[in-house]
Design an enzyme around this catalytic site. Sequence first.
Site, PDB file in Angstrom:
ATOM      1  N   THR A 198     -12.422   6.697 -13.164  1.00 37.12           N
ATOM      2  CA  THR A 198     -11.392   6.254 -12.227  1.00 37.12           C
ATOM      3  C   THR A 198     -11.705   4.900 -11.603  1.00 37.12           C
ATOM      4  OG1 THR A 198      -9.919   7.050 -10.460  1.00 37.12           O
ATOM      5  CG2 THR A 198     -12.311   7.348 -10.140  1.00 37.12           C
TER       6      THR A 198
ATOM      7  N   GLU B 204       0.825  -1.209   0.000  1.00 40.33           N
ATOM      8  CA  GLU B 204       0.000   0.000   0.000  1.00 40.33           C
ATOM      9  C   GLU B 204       0.861   1.261   0.000  1.00 40.33           C
ATOM     10  OE1 GLU B 204      -3.609   2.382   0.406  1.00 40.33           O
ATOM     11  OE2 GLU B 204      -3.079   0.428  -0.431  1.00 40.33           O
TER      12      GLU B 204
END
Length: 519
Positions: free
Chosen positions: A507, A380
């Site tokens: 997106t 992440e």
Amino acid sequence: MKGSPVLAVCAAALTLIPSVVALPMIDKDLPSSISQSSDKTSQERAEAVKAAFRFAWEGYLEHAFPNDELHPVSNTPGNSRNGWGASAVDALSTAIIMDMPDVVEKILDHISNIDYSQTDTMCSLFETTIRYLGGMISAYDLLKGPGSHLVSDPAKVDVLLAQSLKLADVLKFAFDTKTGIPANELNITDKSTDGSTTNGLATTGTLVLEWTRLSDITGDPEYGRLAQKGESYLLNPQPSSSEPFPGLVGRTIDIETGLFRDDYVSWGGGSDSFYEYLIKMYVYDKGRFGKYKDRWVTAAESTIEHLKSSPSTRKDLTFVATYSGGRLGLNSGHLTCFDGGNFLLGGQILNRDDFTKFGLELVEGCYATYAATATKIGPEGFGWDATKVPEAQAEFYKEAGFYITTSYYNLRPEVIESIYYAYRMTKDPKYQEWAWDAFVAINATTRTSTGFTAIGDVNTPDGGRKYDNQESFLFAEVMKYSYLIHSPEADWQVAGPGGTNAYVFNTEAHPVKVFSRGC
């Protein structure tokens, strides 16, 4: 088998077996002309991704539908997106592209029964726009076009537009502010907000594609006008201190004044999709959105000049730094890794080789975060500041060029997304290999008996703790990009150099039909 780059399963066995989704066997020792460029191999890989999508869909259908998502370890439902069935709506455009009429019909029936005026929880304008509104508008465009054969009753397609209008009408009070900059966290039952006096760069700047498309389809200019009014403050940032480099702006905006409150520059979470949509609006309609393109070009050029960064131990890798208060931050993350694909799209549409070159460098850097870990999945968050390397990661940093700052993976798509763009722009089969390796790693490490779960540590061989959550964007993005990179030419594919895009992806990876004067 976990962490292995390839699962050695017979290529003919493209059905599900108890422990894994069956994947075609690829011999890495074969000449590249066979292992990388074979049409048969691409077809087998596309079918394997399709099988993984169906496996996850059936797990969700059995244990969580019509709730928002499946918790795939405990096999219980979750409702993080207002209880309207986010996974179903997010899965629809992928099911259309994968030519799955049964799944499409099931989701259409579900959408027809959603009451978007009812929810027990606060509603994010941003998340609701990109997942629900974007998912329905995209499906409408696809089913009115190349996917029309999937639906026998055209009225079911028309429901998508009707529901899109109902949802937008529920949400539009968010824009009822002094400036027109919307509030993001909404109580739709009493038309109130959470009281916040600010909104974010991405949450304000990632509405314009979906809301403009809704206006263009319906002929009602209100929706696009609302989103574009909020966006106007982002295109003309004030005060000047909020734009430390030309085109690169802070990420917090005062709703009542329209002024930026900081100078924190990033292509990561909180800012990311604002930049993404600047060039995508120009792809959508060159005639109306030239200023958006100009702002993107300015931001892109400043990024190359001021934010481009390489680790001290791996000068061959390129990342994008952050900036605030006169200092660069040598940190990035999975969310930022959409940037390579965005630069590649800009290079294609503007015929700018410098953007294409930089985009490919960014794709290489982000893929390196996958290749270096024990699971072959990227973390992440990561950094490359040589003065801040954790002692336990000193050797890892020396070899990999980064250290892990946040170790989990929650099924994010951005690295595969950018690899997809790299393949579309170059047709270099190495990018198909990279996407395939990422897909296989995700399948090997995150798969449960009913779906795919977030994991706690990408740098332990089994992924560490299973977080028991399957985000809806697994269906919308990870599966879609993993499938498209191995799929034949189609209207929804991103165009290569010299080509013309018929669709532009929002997106959340929902393809929206590019505007034409006939709409």
